[in-house]
Design an enzyme around this catalytic site. Structure first.
Site, PDB file in Angstrom:
ATOM      1  CG  ASP A   1      34.502 108.193  -5.735  1.00 51.78           C
ATOM      2  OD1 ASP A   1      33.258 108.309  -5.861  1.00 51.78           O
ATOM      3  OD2 ASP A   1      35.263 108.048  -6.720  1.00 51.78           O
TER       4      ASP A   1
ATOM      5  CB  SER B   1      31.593 105.034  -9.530  1.00 48.23           C
ATOM      6  OG  SER B   1      31.350 106.258  -8.897  1.00 48.23           O
TER       7      SER B   1
ATOM      8  CG  ASP C   1      33.267 104.518  -5.761  1.00 51.81           C
ATOM      9  OD1 ASP C   1      32.433 105.448  -5.842  1.00 51.81           O
ATOM     10  OD2 ASP C   1      34.402 104.581  -6.274  1.00 51.81           O
TER      11      ASP C   1
ATOM     12  CG  ASP D   1      29.647 107.685  -5.638  1.00 53.44           C
ATOM     13  OD1 ASP D   1      29.994 107.723  -4.444  1.00 53.44           O
ATOM     14  OD2 ASP D   1      30.464 107.764  -6.578  1.00 53.44           O
TER      15      ASP D   1
END
Length: 445
Positions: free
Chosen positions: A244, A102, A242, A240
């Protein structure tokens, strides 16, 4: 042995003490065994990653673990975490694996697991995977029983098409700067926003495996703020590593955090008749300003423990349609099974485009109260929880603040720390109250 799974999978230094290829093989083989649907057919897994260099190594290990347990694997390559979750549901897979840390720096990595349907795992299933890992895999399949591997070169296209189907309207006329953090959103986010009609300026969209989150993205907003002002953009979006989650910057360069994003979306969904039970789900860390704004709008704010997994659980339990965190994890269960930064951004930009109102004005519905957070090292978290002195100090602080502030004490899930959070009308008052409480917490026995 400490619990392996944190609030969002297993995370640590890639190739360090824990997160080795050997560990990835074992935990994914155990997950394949545990999450097999029991139908007698070969389990199917979807495997994605963010672009950090160690993801290449760990992807090979993850696929080896899955196939060694008899599961087939579809490699989707570099894709946002919510894209992997979507493809788990789309393909009818039994599980999904996302290799990402992340917003963490490049040397770290992690393994996130999804169950059938693209849902995050409940604690008891994670515990079962850990037990399987500890017990060992025993006899493994051989010959034709070994899993097979396929690549899905169209994974990004499938995910972008899904995002556009969930966007409520065209973004024509909007100029947006998107900071992709040199991460998993580098291809999908600019493409999705352009196809939705926006004039897109892509920032930090050239991942080389080493530069992910390096002074950029949702944890480093200054470059985005500067770019929004430089290009005269209507707003900026920061993802960020990743993707999400997302944070935003309005046209003046001011940051719009997750609380304000949720408020804008809640009002939009209420007006469209999409906000089930007129309820927004957020964690206890959301600012008191969000509570006040939602109360004044006639919207119920349902709070949960910190962690998007707990928001997800409450959304499912209550049949609610919007929830999230101050950090920018926002979940729209009607369109996604987990936090999706790209979907959140599309929805936010659609509200701006449809109303013709600036993001600054839309976000002003929430007046953010100054918030102070102190991490207090303690000898025993349980002793703090049971301390009469701490309870008395908290009660005194709450009486002092009344309806104008808030106090929250929260033990760390992994360390001997108690987090002391105070909100007050001024930063000075919040800091003073937090300081007094921290002294009492530190002295508790």
């Amino acid at each position: 042995m400490p619990r392996l799974f944190g609030t969002d999978g297993v995370r640590g230094l890639a190739n360090g003490e824990l997160l080795t290829p050997e560990f990835a093989v074992g935990v994914c083989a155990s997950a394949a065994r545990t999450l097999s649907n029991g139908s007698g057919r070969r389990p199917l897994a979807v495997v994605g990653r963010d672009p950090r260099a160690s993801g290449e190594m760990l992807e090979a290990a993850v696929v080896a673990g899955l196939t060694s347990a008899g599961a087939d694997a579809i490699r989707v390559g570099v894709l946002p975490t919510p894209g992997v979750a979507h493809l788990v549901a789309e393909t009818g897979a039994d599980l999904g694996v996302m290799i990402s840390a992340s917003h963490n720096p490049m040397p770290d990595n992690g393994i996130k697991l999804f169950a059938a349907g693209g849902h995050k795992l409940p604690d008891d299933v994670e515990d079962a995977i850990e037990q399987q890992l500890a017990a060992g895999l025993g006899a493994r399949p051989t010959g034709e029983g070994i899993g097979r591997v396929w690549d899905a070169p169209d994974a990004t296209d499938v995910y972008v098409a899904h995002l556009l189907s969930a966007a409520p309207g065209s973004l024509s006329g909007l100029r947006v700067v998107v900071d992709c953090a040199h991460g998993a959103a580098a291809l999908a986010a600019p493409e999705a926003y352009r196809q939705a009609g926006a004039d897109v300026i892509a920032l930090h969209a050239e991942p080389d495996g080493l530069n992910i989150n390096d002074g950029v993205g949702s944890t480093h907003l200054e470059p985005l703020r500067s770019a929004v002002l430089e290009h005269g953009a209507d707003l900026g979006i920061a993802h960020d590593g990743d993707a999400d989650r997302c944070l935003a910057v309005d046209g003046t360069g001011a940051v719009v955090d997750g609380d304000r994003i949720m408020a804008v979306l809640a009002l939009a969904m209420r007006d469209a008749g999409e906000l089930a039970h007129d309820t927004l789900v957020a964690t206890v860390m959301s600012n008191l300003g969000l509570h006040i704004a939602m109360r004044e709008a006639g919207i119920t704010l349902d709070t949960t423990r910190v962690g998007d997994r707990y928001v997800l659980e409450r959304l499912r339990e209550g049949g609610f349609t919007l929830g999230g965190e101050q950090s920018g994890h926002v979940v729209l269960p009607g369109h996604a099974t987990t936090g999706d930064g790209l979907l959140t951004a599309l929805r936010l930009m659609s509200r701006v485009a449809q109303t013709g109102t600036s993001l600054a004005e839309l976000a002003s519905v929430v007046t953010v109260l100054p918030q102070v957070l102190r991490n207090v090292a303690v000898a025993d978290k349980d002793a703090v929880a049971g301390s009469a002195d701490v309870a008395e100090a908290v009660a005194k602080a709450e009486a002092e603040l009344g309806d104008t502030g808030r106090v929250l004490l929260r033990p760390s899930g992994t360390e001997q720390l108690v987090r002391v959070m105070v909100e007050a009308p001024s930063a000075g008052e919040a800091d003073a109250v937090a300081g007094r409480l921290a002294e009492v917490v530190a002295a508790a026995r």
